[in-house]
Design a protein around this motif. Structure first.
Motif, PDB file in Angstrom:
ATOM      1  N   PHE A 133       0.826  -1.206   0.000  1.00 18.03           N
ATOM      2  CA  PHE A 133       0.000   0.000   0.000  1.00 18.03           C
ATOM      3  C   PHE A 133       0.864   1.261   0.000  1.00 18.03           C
ATOM      4  O   PHE A 133       0.536   2.248  -0.663  1.00 18.03           O
ATOM      5  CB  PHE A 133      -0.977   0.010   1.183  1.00 18.03           C
ATOM      6  CG  PHE A 133      -2.146  -0.901   1.002  1.00 18.03           C
ATOM      7  CD1 PHE A 133      -3.060  -0.692  -0.020  1.00 18.03           C
ATOM      8  CD2 PHE A 133      -2.351  -1.972   1.849  1.00 18.03           C
ATOM      9  CE1 PHE A 133      -4.153  -1.525  -0.197  1.00 18.03           C
ATOM     10  CE2 PHE A 133      -3.439  -2.816   1.685  1.00 18.03           C
ATOM     11  CZ  PHE A 133      -4.336  -2.590   0.657  1.00 18.03           C
ATOM     12  N   LEU A 166      -4.591   5.097   0.263  1.00 19.05           N
ATOM     13  CA  LEU A 166      -3.691   3.945   0.371  1.00 19.05           C
ATOM     14  C   LEU A 166      -2.657   4.158   1.473  1.00 19.05           C
ATOM     15  O   LEU A 166      -2.306   3.214   2.199  1.00 19.05           O
ATOM     16  CB  LEU A 166      -3.004   3.679  -0.971  1.00 19.05           C
ATOM     17  CG  LEU A 166      -3.920   3.192  -2.092  1.00 19.05           C
ATOM     18  CD1 LEU A 166      -3.142   3.026  -3.387  1.00 19.05           C
ATOM     19  CD2 LEU A 166      -4.609   1.900  -1.717  1.00 19.05           C
ATOM     20  N   ILE A 187      -4.382   3.478   4.724  1.00 16.33           N
ATOM     21  CA  ILE A 187      -4.519   2.024   4.933  1.00 16.33           C
ATOM     22  C   ILE A 187      -3.195   1.440   5.401  1.00 16.33           C
ATOM     23  O   ILE A 187      -3.150   0.639   6.348  1.00 16.33           O
ATOM     24  CB  ILE A 187      -5.023   1.335   3.651  1.00 16.33           C
ATOM     25  CG1 ILE A 187      -6.462   1.745   3.354  1.00 16.33           C
ATOM     26  CG2 ILE A 187      -4.903  -0.187   3.769  1.00 16.33           C
ATOM     27  CD1 ILE A 187      -6.959   1.318   1.980  1.00 16.33           C
ATOM     28  N   SER A 188      -2.113   1.845   4.765  1.00 19.23           N
ATOM     29  CA  SER A 188      -0.785   1.355   5.139  1.00 19.23           C
ATOM     30  C   SER A 188      -0.469   1.685   6.596  1.00 19.23           C
ATOM     31  O   SER A 188       0.008   0.839   7.355  1.00 19.23           O
ATOM     32  CB  SER A 188       0.266   1.973   4.211  1.00 19.23           C
ATOM     33  OG  SER A 188       1.553   1.557   4.561  1.00 19.23           O
ATOM     34  N   GLY A 225      -2.672   2.336   8.933  1.00 18.75           N
ATOM     35  CA  GLY A 225      -3.607   1.567   9.763  1.00 18.75           C
ATOM     36  C   GLY A 225      -3.104   0.148   9.994  1.00 18.75           C
ATOM     37  O   GLY A 225      -3.195  -0.387  11.108  1.00 18.75           O
TER      38      GLY A 225
END
Length: 134
Positions: free
Chosen positions: A69, A102, A105-106, A108
């Motif tokens: 990501f 993205l 997300i990475s 997270g």
């Protein structure tokens, strides 16, 4: 709507590069621990190592997705800069938005991996404390 300039996605380069360096260091550390556990397991065939190996496998998988990501986010930032350069501003804004998602997300996944790592280390500390108290 505010115009997106070349400098906006470029600002993320250093941040993403540092994050990727941290992710790579985590990956290399896990690889070393896994190789060590593999050797120990082949010598002792100790079933207690199986849980540690499963935990490391999960953390390694999370780190792989964190890297994927993060790298994709960086690639989309570069694409955003190209789109700005060829004056495709609306598309650039959407691509940059996807890049930010993205990256979120990475990060997270990083939080989740840290929680798992902390829990695993807590179990090791508990084992040591239990051993000292007996």
């Amino acid at each position: 709507m505010e115009q997106l300039t070349l400098t906006t996605p470029a600002l993320l380069f250093s941040a993403i590069s540092l994050i990727m360096l941290a992710y790579t260091n985590r990956f290399l550390a896990y690889a070393a621990v896994i190789r060590n556990l593999h050797d120990i397991y082949l010598q002792k065939k100790d079933d207690s190592l199986i849980d540690q190996i499963r935990n490391l496998k999960l953390r390694l998988n999370l780190t792989r997705w964190m890297q994927i990501f993060g790298i994709t986010s960086l690639l989309l930032c570069v694409l955003t800069m190209f789109l700005i350069y060829i004056e495709q501003h609306l598309l650039a804004i959407w691509i940059f938005g996807i890049a930010l998602i993205l990256l979120i997300i990475s990060l997270g996944l990083l939080i989740r991996e840290i929680q798992i790592s902390t829990h695993a280390l807590g179990l090791h500390l508990k084992d040591i404390e239990d051993h000292l108290n007996t």
